[in-house]
Scaffold this active site. Sequence first.
Site, PDB file in Angstrom:
ATOM      1  CD  GLU A  51      -3.985  -5.907   2.520  1.00 28.40           C
ATOM      2  OE1 GLU A  51      -4.482  -5.208   3.278  1.00 28.40           O
ATOM      3  OE2 GLU A  51      -2.816  -5.816   2.530  1.00 28.40           O
TER       4      GLU A  51
ATOM      5  CD  GLU B 249      -2.798  -1.017   2.064  1.00 26.80           C
ATOM      6  OE1 GLU B 249      -2.693  -0.280   3.116  1.00 26.80           O
ATOM      7  OE2 GLU B 249      -4.007  -1.382   1.887  1.00 26.80           O
TER       8      GLU B 249
HETATM    9  C1  GAL Z   1      -4.355  -2.855   5.179  1.00 29.86           C
HETATM   10  C2  GAL Z   1      -2.905  -3.246   5.302  1.00 29.86           C
HETATM   11  C3  GAL Z   1      -2.546  -4.183   6.060  1.00 29.86           C
HETATM   12  C4  GAL Z   1      -3.287  -4.067   7.149  1.00 29.86           C
HETATM   13  C5  GAL Z   1      -4.877  -4.047   7.125  1.00 29.86           C
HETATM   14  C6  GAL Z   1      -5.611  -3.929   8.330  1.00 29.86           C
HETATM   15  O1  GAL Z   1      -4.426  -1.452   4.649  1.00 29.86           O
HETATM   16  O2  GAL Z   1      -2.224  -3.289   3.982  1.00 29.86           O
HETATM   17  O3  GAL Z   1      -1.380  -4.641   6.270  1.00 29.86           O
HETATM   18  O4  GAL Z   1      -2.806  -3.234   8.006  1.00 29.86           O
HETATM   19  O5  GAL Z   1      -5.034  -2.753   6.320  1.00 29.86           O
HETATM   20  O6  GAL Z   1      -5.517  -2.527   8.979  1.00 29.86           O
END
Ligand code: GAL
Length: 569
Positions: free
Chosen positions: A291, A142
């Site tokens: 994700e 990210e």
């Molecule tokens: C995403 C990130 C993850 C984790 C997740 C939950 O944005 O890529 O590493 O932090 O949020 O907060």
Amino acid sequence: MYFGGDYNPEQWPEDVWHDDVALMRRARVNLVTIGVFSWSSIQPAPGRWEFGRLDRVFDLLHANGIAINLATPTASPPPWFGRRHPDTLTVTADGTRLSHGSRDTYCVSAPAYREASKELASVLAERYGGHPALAMWHVHNEYGTRCHCDHVARAFRAWLRARHGDLATLNERWTTAFWSQGYSDWDEIEPPRATQWLPNPSQLLDFRRFLSDEMLAHYVEQRDLLRPTGKPVTTNFAFGAWVPVDHWKWAREVDLVAVDDYPTGDLAEESAFTADLARSWAGGKPWILMEQAAAVEYTPRRTLPRPPGDLARTTLIHVERGSIGAMFFQWRASRGGAEQWFHGMVPHAGPDTRTFREITALGETLAALPTPAARTPEVAIVWDDEAWWALQGRGLPSQDLDYLEAVKQPHRLLYRAGHHVAFVHPEHDFSPYRLVIVPSLLPVTGTALANLAAHRGAVLMSYFSAVTDEHLRVRLGGRLPAFGITIKEHRPLAAPLTLSDGAEASLWSEEIALDGAEAVVSYPDGTPALTRFGKAWYLSTRLADKAYENLLTCLLRPTYCPTGTYEER
Ligand code: GAL
């Protein structure tokens, strides 16, 4: 179809790993992303590499038929790195140098960080590039950290030279004559740091563009070291007002577009929005949901599990729109650490839980799912990160202007009506679409304006669009020949009002002079609110959902136009 999530085995003793793979098999997990936050475990001290654990993870996953998406861990430099290279720690706009203690504390322009990133990518490519479990590379995580340090200042100046050529041009494009900001030496130019009052909007916008290019260069350096392994390389796009990433540009540099989806409002509508964006950014190439969370409302106030059935619902929205996988953050909820309360596919209470049962059922569903037939959208909405950045500026005629909401409104109405929607860049080919919607596109290039004018299908452009050029200088005169109108004045609204067709309008209004267009709906004072010039429609205010929905229905299916409104004219 890939199914799985971020897996952080370095957080757990090895006996848990065996439990993990058994559960992964039960849930039909076939891909995991490892290594995202592993820098301190593979390089615990300068020059010391420890791969034993990662080697064993690779072999264990492979022995269980689970493929690996290996991340380069550059998003989280370890404490020793910041101590050894303090100039790589992020500097905020007010000059504070951040300390280690969280994550993402780096500066993409710091030479030592760039070198270390390349070293990590090379070492990982060499060690794991040929491993049979390796399916793809996940560079960084990210992208988005903004730094304002002197390394950044130097890189920004070099970028500005390449974009504007000479200082006279930059001064002209940034309108530095206002408030005595004229530059006589490139070294006088700083990143937009904390300043007394309103900053220069053109400088802000160029800084966002620069950050996007600078981070992209960091990505490309790693990608080019990983590509010889023959495996696809990607990075997961985050989505948020803080992210200085020009997604159209980045999408051309990744082997497959990967998006993270963390909806905060209506989960289904927001997932459809993210998925339609991802599919459009991918431009016909594969893309993946990298994700999503088993939790909703991950806010300082509360973290809630998703309501029953929701995991499958939002996942299928992505799959229907072409995602080649459904991945989560993260596999097993962490026992400690900053995100210990963020939910996992395997919750703290273990597999005998509703969440894990839903995960297992989802794994089965995905394994049995036939590839959904691709659908060709007939409606496109213009998406432009630069317009989003521009509307985040200060000193605008209304601080309530909200680019994201202006784009999301037609999207959610079309989603509710069952449409798959394409997103397009203002300079893309619009010809495949019956209707192109252009919400609040403040800066436009001449090419984009010509593109809009040339479209043979319907165009619906809404308020505060095409008002400036790409440097945020106002296009004087307010003429919009393609729409047969001239915008004489912007008149933000303090309270909603009722238009001539009974629709509720709010936020914004404009004084429009007709240069060939006809008024379709008017303001209470009788002046035009919605105009039409052949197939070019212009909406000078924000319509309430119901009225906007009627307008869209009418544009797409004229036979459904409510009598007495749009069609009869
Ligand atoms: C995403 C990130 C993850 C984790 C997740 C939950 O944005 O890529 O590493 O932090 O949020 O907060």
